[in-house]
Design a protein around this motif. Structure first.
Motif, PDB file in Angstrom:
ATOM      1  N   ASP A  11       8.670  -8.470 -33.639  1.00  0.00           N
ATOM      2  CA  ASP A  11       8.102  -7.267 -33.048  1.00  0.00           C
ATOM      3  C   ASP A  11       8.592  -7.079 -31.618  1.00  0.00           C
ATOM      4  N   VAL A  12       8.743  -8.197 -30.892  1.00  0.00           N
ATOM      5  CA  VAL A  12       9.204  -8.146 -29.508  1.00  0.00           C
ATOM      6  C   VAL A  12      10.260  -9.224 -29.296  1.00  0.00           C
ATOM      7  N   VAL A  13      11.409  -8.825 -28.767  1.00  0.00           N
ATOM      8  CA  VAL A  13      12.436  -9.771 -28.340  1.00  0.00           C
ATOM      9  C   VAL A  13      12.556  -9.660 -26.825  1.00  0.00           C
ATOM     10  N   ILE A  14      12.319 -10.763 -26.130  1.00  0.00           N
ATOM     11  CA  ILE A  14      12.391 -10.801 -24.672  1.00  0.00           C
ATOM     12  C   ILE A  14      13.681 -11.500 -24.268  1.00  0.00           C
ATOM     13  N   VAL A  15      14.503 -10.793 -23.500  1.00  0.00           N
ATOM     14  CA  VAL A  15      15.789 -11.333 -23.064  1.00  0.00           C
ATOM     15  C   VAL A  15      15.582 -11.988 -21.703  1.00  0.00           C
ATOM     16  N   GLY A  16      15.495 -13.305 -21.688  1.00  0.00           N
ATOM     17  CA  GLY A  16      15.255 -14.053 -20.460  1.00  0.00           C
ATOM     18  C   GLY A  16      13.884 -14.691 -20.470  1.00  0.00           C
ATOM     19  N   GLY A  17      13.844 -16.011 -20.229  1.00  0.00           N
ATOM     20  CA  GLY A  17      12.582 -16.730 -20.321  1.00  0.00           C
ATOM     21  C   GLY A  17      12.063 -17.243 -19.010  1.00  0.00           C
ATOM     22  N   ALA A  18      12.584 -16.755 -17.884  1.00  0.00           N
ATOM     23  CA  ALA A  18      12.093 -17.201 -16.583  1.00  0.00           C
ATOM     24  C   ALA A  18      10.743 -16.535 -16.293  1.00  0.00           C
ATOM     25  N   ILE A  19      10.405 -16.311 -15.020  1.00  0.00           N
ATOM     26  CA  ILE A  19       9.033 -15.951 -14.703  1.00  0.00           C
ATOM     27  C   ILE A  19       8.579 -14.673 -15.397  1.00  0.00           C
ATOM     28  N   TYR A  20       9.446 -13.661 -15.514  1.00  0.00           N
ATOM     29  CA  TYR A  20       8.996 -12.414 -16.134  1.00  0.00           C
ATOM     30  C   TYR A  20       8.993 -12.486 -17.643  1.00  0.00           C
ATOM     31  N   GLY A  21      10.002 -13.086 -18.235  1.00  0.00           N
ATOM     32  CA  GLY A  21       9.980 -13.247 -19.679  1.00  0.00           C
ATOM     33  C   GLY A  21       8.769 -14.026 -20.129  1.00  0.00           C
ATOM     34  N   SER A  22       8.436 -15.092 -19.379  1.00  0.00           N
ATOM     35  CA  SER A  22       7.309 -15.934 -19.761  1.00  0.00           C
ATOM     36  C   SER A  22       5.967 -15.301 -19.421  1.00  0.00           C
ATOM     37  N   SER A  23       5.890 -14.548 -18.326  1.00  0.00           N
ATOM     38  CA  SER A  23       4.655 -13.856 -18.003  1.00  0.00           C
ATOM     39  C   SER A  23       4.339 -12.798 -19.063  1.00  0.00           C
TER      40      SER A  23
END
Length: 401
Positions: A11-23
Motif C-alpha cells: 500500500d505504501v512504499v517509502i524510499v529512504g529509511g532515515a529519520i523521515y522514512g522511519s517517522s
C-alpha cells in the motif's frame, strides 16, 4: 547484503529509511483504522552518510512563521513524552531535552528589530523567547564579547539539545514491531500509468518490481534523484555543512547556549566539550557522494569566529569533525511536503535545509495522516505543499540557519 521484498505489492512504499522514512513508517502504525502494508527501502542500512547520522540534534521554538513554531512545539512535547508516545513500553528510554536554548546575536539595529518582531510572534504562540539588551546578555552570560552586539533573542524553555539518534532508533524499532517491512535495497526506477497521474510500481536494484498504492520520497539529499524517477523535479540539492567538536583549556562556568553568531558560525555546549559549525563561504551544490572536507575552514572561519565571540576559547583543542549534507531547498529553505498535484500518489517529504530532525515528529505524523485519511488532522501542513514550488511562491521564514 541486498534483501528482497516479502511481497509483490504494498500500500505504501517509502524510499529512504532515515529519520523521515522511519517517522512516517512508525506514525502509519499509529493511525487508527489504517491496515496498509508498508515497505521501507533503504539503500544503506548503516546510514553512514545519511543527514540523520550527521545531525546536531537540536530543537528550537525560534522561528518566525507560525507553522514552523507549532511544529517545534509539538516536537518538544514529543521528546518530553517520548515513552508515552511510543506506547508506554518500559524498554523505550526517556529522552531529555537539555534546554540551554538558542542565542541569536544581532550586530545591527535592523537585525535587532527583526529579532524583536520574531520574539513578538513567538510569544503570541506561547514560546518563552526573551528579547535582550547587551546588558541583560552580559548579566546571564558574562563570557561573551559583546562589543559589536546590540541585542539578542534567547529561549530556555523547550529549546536546546536532545538525543536524536535514540529517537531515530526507536522510530525504526517500533515501526518494525508494528509490521513495517524494511529492506536493504535501492529504488532504481518507477513505472507510471498511461495518463502519468500515478506511480503503479517501483523497480529495485535487485530487479524486483513492486506494485504500490503510495510512494513516499524520504530520500534526503537524494530527493531529486527519486523525484525524477516519476518524471518530477524539486529544487532540493545536497550542500555541505561542517561540525567541529573541541575541548577548551578554560571551560565556561555554565552551559553555552546554541549561539548564532552574526558571522554565520554557531557554537554550543556538547557534554564536557563544545560544538561549533557553519557553512563554507562558497556554498555550492555538491554530488550526493561528496563528503570531502575543506580542512582549512576551521582555521580560516570557524575558530576565529568562536574565539572572537568568546575570548575564553582562544586556547582550545579540536577533538573531532565531520561533514554532512543539508537537503537544501533552494527556493526558500523550508520543507516540501505532500502529494504531487499531477502524480497524485507520489508524496514529498523533502527539502528541510537543516530543520529535519527537529521537525520529524510533527511532519512524520502529518504525512501519515495524509496517507491514511487523505487530509491533515493534527496540524495543517498545507503551506509546505509542492504547489508553491511550481508557482515560485516562497514560504517566508526569516530564521533559517
Amino acid at each position: 547484503m541486498t534483501q528482497i521484498p516479502a511481497h509483490s505489492s504494498y500500500d505504501v512504499v517509502i524510499v529512504g529509511g532515515a529519520i523521515y522514512g522511519s517517522s512516517v513508517a512508525w506514525w502509519l502504525t499509529r493511525m487508527p483504522g489504517f491496515q496498509g502494508r508498508v515497505l521501507v527501502v533503504e539503500r544503506d542500512p548503516s546510514y553512514e552518510f545519511a543527514s540523520t547520522s550527521h545531525t546536531n540534534s537540536c530543537i528550537r521554538q525560534q522561528f518566525t512563521n507560525e507553522t514552523n513554531i507549532r511544529i517545534s512545539q509539538f516536537g518538544a512535547e514529543f521528546i518530553k513524552g517520548f515513552r508515552d508516545f511510543m506506547g508506554g513500553d518500559p524498554q523505550v528510554p526517556h529522552l531529555t531535552l537539555q534546554s540551554f536554548g538558542y542565542m541569536y546575536l544581532a550586530d545591527t539595529p535592523a537585525f535587532a528589530q527583526s529579532l524583536k518582531a520574531a520574539q513578538a510572534v513567538q510569544a503570541s504562540l506561547g514560546a518563552s523567547t526573551r528579547h535582550m539588551t547587551p546588558g541583560e546578555i552580559a548579566a546571564d552570560y558574562p563570557f561573551y564579547n559583546l562589543g559589536d552586539i546590540v541585542a539578542a533573542n534567547h529561549n530556555r524553555v523547550d529549546e536546546g539539545y536532545f538525543d536524536g539518534g535514540t529517537m531515530f532508533d526507536w522510530f525504526k524499532r517500533m515501526a518494525r514491531r508494528g509490521g513495517v517491512e524494511y529492506i536493504a535495497n535501492e529504488v532504481t526506477g518507477m513505472t507510471l500509468n498511461a495518463a502519468r497521474t500515478a506511480v503503479e510500481s517501483v523497480t529495485l536494484a535487485s530487479s524486483h518490481e513492486v506494485s504500490c498504492g503510495t510512494v513516499v520520497n524520504a530520500s534526503g539529499p537524494r530527493a531529486v534523484l527519486t523525484a525524477r524517477m516519476a518524471g518530477l523535479d524539486i529544487p532540493v540539492e545536497p550542500r555541505k555543512r561542517y561540525t567541529y567538536i573541541f575541548d577548551a583549556k578554560h571551560p565556561l562556568d555554565r552551559d553555552l547556549p546554541l549561539t548564532i553568531d552574526p558571522s554565520g558560525v554557531h557554537m554550543r555546549t556538547d557534554g564536557r566539550y563544545y560544538m561549533a559549525g557553519g557553512p563554507p563561504d562558497d556554498d555550492p551544490p555538491v554530488d550526493v557522494d561528496d563528503f570531502a572536507a575543506d580542512h582549512g575552514l576551521w582555521e580560516s572561519k570557524i575558530w576565529p569566529a568562536v574565539a572572537t565571540r568568546i575570548p575564553q576559547f582562544e586556547e582550545i583543542r579540536l577533538v573531532n569533525m565531520w561533514v554532512g549534507h543539508y537537503a537544501y531547498n533552494t527556493l526558500d529553505q523550508n520543507a516540501i511536503v505532500g502529494p504531487d498535484p499531477q502524480v497524485g500518489n507520489f508524496v514529498f517529504v523533502n527539502g528541510f535545509s537543516g530543520h529535519g530532525l527537529q521537525q520529524s515528529p510533527a511532519i512524520g505524523r502529518g504525512v501519515a495522516e495524509l496517507i491514511a485519511y487523505g487530509a491533515y488532522r493534527s496540524l495543517d501542513l498545507g503551506a509546505f505543499g509542492v504547489e508553491r514550488v511550481l508557482t515560485g511562491k516562497v514560504f517566508l521564514e526569516q530564521a533559517v540557519i
